[in-house]
Enzyme design. Structure first.
Site, short mmCIF file in Angstrom:
data_model
loop_
_atom_site.label_atom_id
_atom_site.label_comp_id
_atom_site.label_asym_id
_atom_site.label_seq_id
_atom_site.Cartn_x
_atom_site.Cartn_y
_atom_site.Cartn_z
N GLU A 188 -5.49 -5.55 10.40
CA GLU A 188 -4.41 -4.62 10.80
C GLU A 188 -4.80 -4.02 11.81
O GLU A 188 -5.67 -3.09 12.01
CB GLU A 188 -4.46 -3.67 9.44
CG GLU A 188 -4.07 -4.22 8.08
CD GLU A 188 -3.66 -3.03 7.11
OE1 GLU A 188 -2.31 -3.19 6.87
OE2 GLU A 188 -4.27 -2.11 6.77
N SER B 102 3.23 -2.62 10.27
CA SER B 102 4.53 -2.40 10.50
C SER B 102 5.51 -3.76 10.05
O SER B 102 6.50 -4.04 10.75
CB SER B 102 5.00 -1.88 11.63
OG SER B 102 4.64 -0.70 12.03
N GLY C 294 2.00 1.68 10.60
CA GLY C 294 2.77 2.84 10.59
C GLY C 294 3.51 3.40 11.90
O GLY C 294 3.97 4.43 11.99
N ASN D 270 1.00 -1.25 0.04
CA ASN D 270 -0.08 -0.18 0.14
C ASN D 270 0.75 1.20 -0.04
O ASN D 270 1.53 1.52 0.95
CB ASN D 270 -1.02 0.10 1.33
CG ASN D 270 -1.67 1.29 1.29
OD1 ASN D 270 -1.87 2.19 0.47
ND2 ASN D 270 -2.26 1.49 2.54
N HIS E 69 -9.62 0.45 5.10
CA HIS E 69 -8.30 0.73 5.92
C HIS E 69 -8.61 1.84 7.01
O HIS E 69 -9.21 2.49 6.87
CB HIS E 69 -7.50 1.33 4.70
CG HIS E 69 -5.84 1.47 5.32
ND1 HIS E 69 -5.72 2.22 6.26
CD2 HIS E 69 -4.79 0.70 5.14
CE1 HIS E 69 -4.24 2.11 6.60
NE2 HIS E 69 -3.80 1.17 5.86
N LYS F 232 0.20 4.37 -0.20
CA LYS F 232 -0.47 5.49 0.43
C LYS F 232 -0.37 6.73 -0.56
O LYS F 232 -0.35 6.63 -1.69
CB LYS F 232 -0.08 5.79 1.67
CG LYS F 232 -0.32 4.55 2.72
CD LYS F 232 -0.14 4.56 3.96
CE LYS F 232 0.08 3.28 4.76
NZ LYS F 232 -0.07 3.54 6.23
N GLU G 137 -6.98 4.36 8.25
CA GLU G 137 -6.93 5.64 8.01
C GLU G 137 -7.84 6.36 7.31
O GLU G 137 -8.56 7.25 7.59
CB GLU G 137 -5.56 5.75 7.13
CG GLU G 137 -4.28 5.57 7.96
CD GLU G 137 -3.10 5.15 6.98
OE1 GLU G 137 -3.19 5.31 5.70
OE2 GLU G 137 -1.93 4.55 7.46
#
Ligand code: PEP
Length: 249
Positions: free
Chosen positions: A167, A208, A173, A9, A95, A11, A97
């Site tokens: 996730e 990560s 991250g 990904n 996701h 981003k 985010e």
């Protein structure tokens, strides 16, 4: 047995030039014995990455976002059919985010999932708990709620045809990854939520993942692959992760 799968990904990173270079470096570096691989470039870089990979690599390309609507007056949105027309085969939905920063609800995630499947794309459904939810012992109920919302919308068989990525939000991250045992526990739980057909559903771990922790994660029986963010932006790191996957699967 589910086939192994590695997804990157990207981003909102990179330029047109760096995206084309990254795609080329990954394509050139993937060994012949590589896991099935998908990259998720930024929307505007999709055409150039697809062109870069065409005729030289089996790497699939996916979109990081999609509209829940098939068409209409939705300024700035991109439909699943438009992504299919470009040559995308996958789409990310749910996701963290987008859930946390952009307020996407379980219902909206389910609608986007349905939109992708209606256009013939394979959704990669991301689920996972926040640190607070984990500390309160809510990891499995949260993951169940996120998956159930999609099952209610499209049916269990259609969820089994997709890819599910666990996730944990606290691991995305942050450099902090779930231990292999923590990840396996949730993956086994998700597998148990799916039907017999779900034996072949690809369950990815994301949070990560890097070349140092990938082997231990991919050694777990219900972890079929990885969804990699930061480490997918460096071709050599991503290729090392692919190598670890081949050795474990
Ligand atoms: C992600 O964006 O899905 C992700 C897992 O990011 P990172 O690998 O950087 O934690």
């Amino acid at each position: 047995m589910a086939k192994s799968l590695l997804a990157g990904n990207w981003k909102m990173h990179g330029t047109a030039q760096s995206a084309a270079q990254l795609a080329a470096d990954i394509a050139d570096g993937l060994a012949s014995k590589a896991p099935e691989t998908i990259v998720f470039p930024p929307l505007v870089h999709l055409p150039l990455v697809i062109a870069e990979l065409a005729d030289r690599s089996p790497i699939a390309v996916g979109a990081q976002n999609v509209s829940q609507y098939p068409e209409g007056a939705y300024t700035g949105e991109v439909s699943a059919q438009m992504l299919a027309d470009l040559g995308c085969q996958y789409g990310l939905v749910g996701h963290s985010e987008r859930r946390t920063l952009l307020g996407e609800t379980d219902q909206l995630v389910a609608d986007k999932f349905a939109a992708l499947q209606d256009a013939g794309l394979t959704p990669v459904l991301c689920v996972g708990e926040t640190l607070d939810q984990r500390q309160q012992g809510l990891t499995l109920p949260v993951v169940k709620r996120q998956i159930d919302a999609v099952v209610t919308r499209v049916g269990l068989d259609n969820v089994c045809r997709a890819v599910v990525a666990y996730e944990p939000v606290w691991a995305i991250g942050t450099g902090e990854t779930a231990t292999p045992e923590q990840a396996q526990e949730v993956h086994a739980y998700i597998r148990g939520q799916l039907t017999e057909q779900g034996r072949s559903t690809r369950l990815l771990y994301g949070g990560s993942v890097n070349a140092d922790n990938a082997a231990a994660l991919f050694a777990q029986p219900d972890i079929d692959g990885g969804l990699v963010g930061g480490a997918s932006l460096q071709a050599q790191q991503f290729l090392k992760i692919a190598q670890q996957m081949v050795e474990q699967k």
